[in-house]
Design a protein around this motif. Structure first.
Motif, PDB file in Angstrom:
ATOM      1  N   GLN A  16     -14.220 -43.048 -74.253  1.00 56.64           N
ATOM      2  CA  GLN A  16     -14.542 -41.755 -74.592  1.00 56.64           C
ATOM      3  C   GLN A  16     -13.974 -41.659 -76.011  1.00 56.64           C
ATOM      4  O   GLN A  16     -14.189 -41.161 -76.295  1.00 56.64           O
ATOM      5  CB  GLN A  16     -13.641 -41.077 -73.085  1.00 56.64           C
TER       6      GLN A  16
ATOM      7  N   HIS B  83     -13.261 -28.674 -63.777  1.00 55.84           N
ATOM      8  CA  HIS B  83     -14.309 -28.677 -64.563  1.00 55.84           C
ATOM      9  C   HIS B  83     -15.849 -28.360 -62.657  1.00 55.84           C
ATOM     10  O   HIS B  83     -16.986 -27.820 -63.422  1.00 55.84           O
ATOM     11  CB  HIS B  83     -14.929 -30.411 -63.737  1.00 55.84           C
TER      12      HIS B  83
ATOM     13  N   ALA C 136     -16.211 -31.608 -74.254  1.00 62.05           N
ATOM     14  CA  ALA C 136     -15.814 -33.094 -74.501  1.00 62.05           C
ATOM     15  C   ALA C 136     -15.308 -33.423 -75.424  1.00 62.05           C
ATOM     16  O   ALA C 136     -14.529 -32.802 -76.145  1.00 62.05           O
ATOM     17  CB  ALA C 136     -17.497 -33.702 -75.501  1.00 62.05           C
TER      18      ALA C 136
ATOM     19  N   SER D 163     -20.856 -35.275 -67.494  1.00 68.74           N
ATOM     20  CA  SER D 163     -19.786 -34.862 -67.702  1.00 68.74           C
ATOM     21  C   SER D 163     -17.964 -35.617 -66.497  1.00 68.74           C
ATOM     22  O   SER D 163     -17.443 -35.858 -66.444  1.00 68.74           O
ATOM     23  CB  SER D 163     -18.657 -33.499 -67.971  1.00 68.74           C
ATOM     24  N   ASN D 164     -19.493 -35.599 -65.659  1.00 67.69           N
ATOM     25  CA  ASN D 164     -18.879 -36.131 -64.425  1.00 67.69           C
ATOM     26  C   ASN D 164     -18.780 -37.240 -63.640  1.00 67.69           C
ATOM     27  O   ASN D 164     -17.860 -38.003 -63.293  1.00 67.69           O
ATOM     28  CB  ASN D 164     -18.868 -35.240 -63.409  1.00 67.69           C
TER      29      ASN D 164
ATOM     30  N   THR E 270     -23.592 -29.346 -65.947  1.00 63.44           N
ATOM     31  CA  THR E 270     -22.140 -30.016 -66.555  1.00 63.44           C
ATOM     32  C   THR E 270     -22.255 -30.479 -68.304  1.00 63.44           C
ATOM     33  O   THR E 270     -21.123 -30.811 -68.718  1.00 63.44           O
ATOM     34  CB  THR E 270     -21.856 -30.921 -65.468  1.00 63.44           C
TER      35      THR E 270
ATOM     36  N   ILE F 135     -19.606 -29.054 -69.804  1.00 63.54           N
ATOM     37  CA  ILE F 135     -17.527 -28.974 -70.315  1.00 63.54           C
ATOM     38  C   ILE F 135     -17.706 -29.586 -71.273  1.00 63.54           C
ATOM     39  O   ILE F 135     -18.276 -30.434 -72.057  1.00 63.54           O
ATOM     40  CB  ILE F 135     -18.065 -29.729 -69.068  1.00 63.54           C
TER      41      ILE F 135
END
Length: 311
Positions: A184, A60, A157, A87-88, A152, A155
């Motif tokens: 997710q 990442h 998915a 994303s984090n 981000t 990034i």
């Protein structure tokens, strides 16, 4: 979602920097790699989940502004940093390992070893301690001074299709092992499409197991804190991930779509059959990824604290 999203080592078209060197700290901080390895091993024996966490953090980091340690910068009242990006947020692990290594390195050789290099070494050591092949890490990165949560968004998915993943990984890189939050992938279990509540490409028995681990609550949603392993060996670095994909047991849509193209299906089959080939290609891919858009020379800085830019 935490420790590791995708497994794909197919394409690298980014310009790689040639200024990094193996054994970069040989003269300036000879014990640097040893210290970092010791901290990774110490953390791993306390919590094996830390290994995929550190690999994911390196990934990442490299995907946003290149491998410059910007993912380590902590948010401030005036800036929302990468660690709090979409994303984090709440999912990155391993900050304490990097901080412990940095503290020891600052005592050993103050202002010499960058946080970006510590993260690159720690990712390599995480693979080794969990059973994978090691590699020589080219070093000499300097630390970035900008970290923005909004960046981000690029990034990859877990719900990406194959074309989206190939475009993303053509720029950067990838890896495997770990766990995921149910949120997710729960759409594959309960509301995949208007025609099918469950993803028809998902093995029915596996789907039933996932539903038991990720049940819907009274409000129809899964527990946002519920976590499942990506496969039956989530902290061991080996090729069972690819065997699972061939059995329609890829956890994410982005995993299962690897079987939808003849080229990627061939790669999956090869890696499912040959663990050594997979590990060798993975190591090569990590070396390449770790050199994407790095800062060297007089660019950036050597942070004294990995969680904040220098005053």
């Amino acid at each position: 979602m935490f420790p590791i999203v995708l497994a794909l080592t197919l394409i690298f078209s980014s310009q790689l920097e040639a200024e990094l060197q193996v054994n970069f700290y040989r003269n300036t901080c000879p014990n640097a790699e040893l210290i970092i390895r010791q901290e990774v091993q110490r953390a791993y024996f306390r919590d094996r989940g830390i290994a995929p966490g550190l690999v994911r953090m390196h990934f990442h980091d490299c995907f946003v502004r290149g491998c410059d340690g910007s993912v380590l910068i902590k948010s401030t009242p005036g800036n929302s940093a990468e660690e709090d990006g979409p994303s984090n947020a709440g999912s990155l692990r391993g900050f304490e390992v990097i901080e412990s290594a940095k503290a020891r390195l600052e005592q050993e050789c103050r202002g010499v070893v960058s946080c970006a290099d510590i993260l690159a070494y720690a990712a390599r050591d995480s693979i080794v301690v969990s059973g994978g092949l090691g590699w020589d890490v080219p070093a000499g990165r300097r630390d970035g001074q900008i970290s923005l949560a909004t960046e981000t968004i690029d990034i990859p998915a877990p719900f990406n299709n194959l074309d989206q993943n190939l475009q993303a990984f053509a720029k950067k890189g990838a890896h495997t092992i770990g766990c995921s939050h149910c949120s997710q992938f729960s759409n594959r279990l309960y509301n995949f499409s208007p025609a099918n509540s469950q993803d028809s490409t998902l093995d029915p028995l596996y789907a039933m197991q996932l539903k038991q681990q990720c049940p819907r609550g009274p409000n129809g949603n899964v527990d946002p804190n519920a976590v499942v392993f990506m496969n039956f060996s989530p902290t061991a670095f080996e090729n069972s991930y690819y065997v699972d994909v061939l059995r329609n047991r890829g956890l994410f849509t982005s995993d299962q779509t690897l079987t939808t193209s003849p080229d990627t299906l061939s790669e999956v089959r090869d890696y499912a059959r040959n663990n050594i080939q997979w590990q060798t290609d993975f190591a090569d891919a990590m070396i390449k990824m770790s050199q994407v858009e790095v800062l060297t020379g007089n660019a950036g800085e050597i942070r004294l604290n990995c969680r904040a830019i220098n005053p």
